[in-house]
Design an enzyme around this catalytic site. Structure first.
Site, PDB file in Angstrom:
ATOM      1  CG  ASN A  55      -1.743   1.210   1.391  1.00  0.00           C
ATOM      2  OD1 ASN A  55      -1.786   2.051   0.489  1.00  0.00           O
ATOM      3  ND2 ASN A  55      -2.424   1.337   2.522  1.00  0.00           N
TER       4      ASN A  55
ATOM      5  CD  GLU B  35      -3.217  -2.465   7.262  1.00  0.00           C
ATOM      6  OE1 GLU B  35      -2.191  -2.773   6.666  1.00  0.00           O
ATOM      7  OE2 GLU B  35      -3.773  -1.359   7.133  1.00  0.00           O
TER       8      GLU B  35
ATOM      9  CB  SER C 221       5.494  -1.590  12.001  1.00  0.00           C
ATOM     10  OG  SER C 221       5.072  -0.263  12.272  1.00  0.00           O
TER      11      SER C 221
ATOM     12  CG  HIS D 166      -5.776   1.779   5.283  1.00  0.00           C
ATOM     13  ND1 HIS D 166      -5.369   2.708   6.210  1.00  0.00           N
ATOM     14  CD2 HIS D 166      -4.736   0.923   5.113  1.00  0.00           C
ATOM     15  CE1 HIS D 166      -4.122   2.417   6.571  1.00  0.00           C
ATOM     16  NE2 HIS D 166      -3.725   1.339   5.916  1.00  0.00           N
TER      17      HIS D 166
ATOM     18  CE  LYS E 295      -0.209   3.117   4.879  1.00  0.00           C
ATOM     19  NZ  LYS E 295      -0.143   3.227   6.324  1.00  0.00           N
TER      20      LYS E 295
ATOM     21  N   GLY F 285       2.650   2.431  10.816  1.00  0.00           N
ATOM     22  CA  GLY F 285       3.591   3.535  10.638  1.00  0.00           C
ATOM     23  C   GLY F 285       4.298   3.946  11.914  1.00  0.00           C
TER      24      GLY F 285
ATOM     25  CD  GLU G 222      -3.030   5.342   6.795  1.00  0.00           C
ATOM     26  OE1 GLU G 222      -3.027   5.366   5.556  1.00  0.00           O
ATOM     27  OE2 GLU G 222      -2.106   4.835   7.477  1.00  0.00           O
TER      28      GLU G 222
HETATM   29  P1  13P Z   1       3.165   0.484   7.654  1.00  0.00           P
HETATM   30  O1  13P Z   1       3.679  -0.805   7.074  1.00  0.00           O
HETATM   31  O2  13P Z   1       3.862   1.701   7.130  1.00  0.00           O
HETATM   32  O3  13P Z   1       3.049   0.431   9.146  1.00  0.00           O
HETATM   33  O4  13P Z   1       1.652   0.629   7.092  1.00  0.00           O
HETATM   34  C1  13P Z   1       0.787  -0.443   7.206  1.00  0.00           C
HETATM   35  C2  13P Z   1      -0.429  -0.140   6.448  1.00  0.00           C
HETATM   36  O5  13P Z   1      -1.228   0.685   6.848  1.00  0.00           O
HETATM   37  C3  13P Z   1      -0.647  -0.857   5.187  1.00  0.00           C
HETATM   38  O6  13P Z   1      -1.928  -0.649   4.708  1.00  0.00           O
END
Ligand code: 13P
Length: 255
Positions: A9, A170, A216, A98, A11, A176, A100
């Site tokens: 992803n 997740e 992560s 997601h 993002k 992150g 976010e």
């Molecule tokens: P990170 O791997 O940067 O923690 O992000 C995970 C994520 O949200 C994947 O969709």
């Protein structure tokens, strides 16, 4: 049996040309193929066409995915992307729900469910995300919270082939932050998700649905997650932005 899956992803990272460059880097890193591992990259919407061209021209061993979709077919929905638009550009997968999107853009389980139905109607595989906040985990309510999300997100979904629906667990506190969940934490929830899928879809279909861990995840820790019975792969943020680290995770999954 379930093929493992490593999905990236990106993002809101990578301009069009940077996206093409990353995709080309990945083609090079994965020149020997990915075995039985399904690899997916999910660039920002504006980069999809460029990455699709790289995939087509180099017969890349990875598939394309969107990061979001709207459930209507077309119309006055400024800024949104229709499922048919993703399909037309060659996206075989799309992330939905997601955390976010849920926290910054108010996406609800009802929305996630409508998005899944719209994607399935277009033959696009949803990668449906769920996961709890730190407060919920500290209150010891994480299993019940995620199970409730999965029940709502899967309500009334219809698909024959279990490979056509993917769930990504997740935990929000791990995204992150560098504070990844332990492999046992991931198994606890992914096992509960599998049990919920058995209730919703029946034993046979539930056994074929991939459940990914995200938060992560990186080359150094992905092997631990993959050793768990109900974790079938990873949804990778930060570590998917460099071809070598993402490819290292794919290679780990192939081992
Ligand atoms: P990170 O791997 O940067 O923690 O992000 C995970 C994520 O949200 C994947 O969709």
């Amino acid at each position: 049996m379930r093929n493992r899956m490593i999905a990236g992803n990106w993002k809101m990272n990578k301009t069009f040309s940077e996206g093409v460059e990353l995709a080309l880097g990945l083609v090079e890193e994965l020149a020997d193929g990915t075995g039985s591992v399904d690899v997916v990259v999910c660039p920002p919407a504006i980069d999809l066409k460029g990455v699709a061209e790289v995939i087509e021209q180099s017969s890349a061993p990875f598939a394309l995915g969107g990061q979001n979709v709207y459930w209507e077919e077309s119309g006055a929905y400024t800024g949104e992307t229709a499922p048919g638009m993703l399909e037309a550009v060659g996206a075989a997968y799309c992330i939905i729900g997601h955390s976010e999107r849920r926290s910054y853009f108010g996406e609800t389980d009802e929305d996630v469910n409508k998005k899944a139905k719209a994607l399935l109607a277009h033959g696009i595989v949803p990668i449906s995300c769920c996961g709890e906040s730190l407060e919920i985990r500290q209150a010891g309510e994480h299993v019940a919270f995620v199970v409730d999300q999965v029940r709502k997100d899967t309500e009334g979904l219809e698909f024959d082939d279990p490979a056509r629906y993917v769930i990504a667990y997740e935990p929000i506190w791990a995204i992150g932050t560098g504070m990844n969940a332990t492999a046992d934490d991931a198994q606890e929830i992914c096992g509960a998700i599998r049990a919920t899928l058995v209730e919703v879809f029946g034993e046979e279909k539930a056994a074929g649905i991939r459940i990914l861990y995200g938060g992560s995840a990186k080359p150094e820790n992905v092997g631990g997650y993959l050793s768990m019975p109900d974790v079938d792969g990873a949804l990778v943020g930060g570590a998917s932005l460099k071809a070598d680290s993402f490819a290292a995770m794919v290679k780990s999954a192939m081992a």
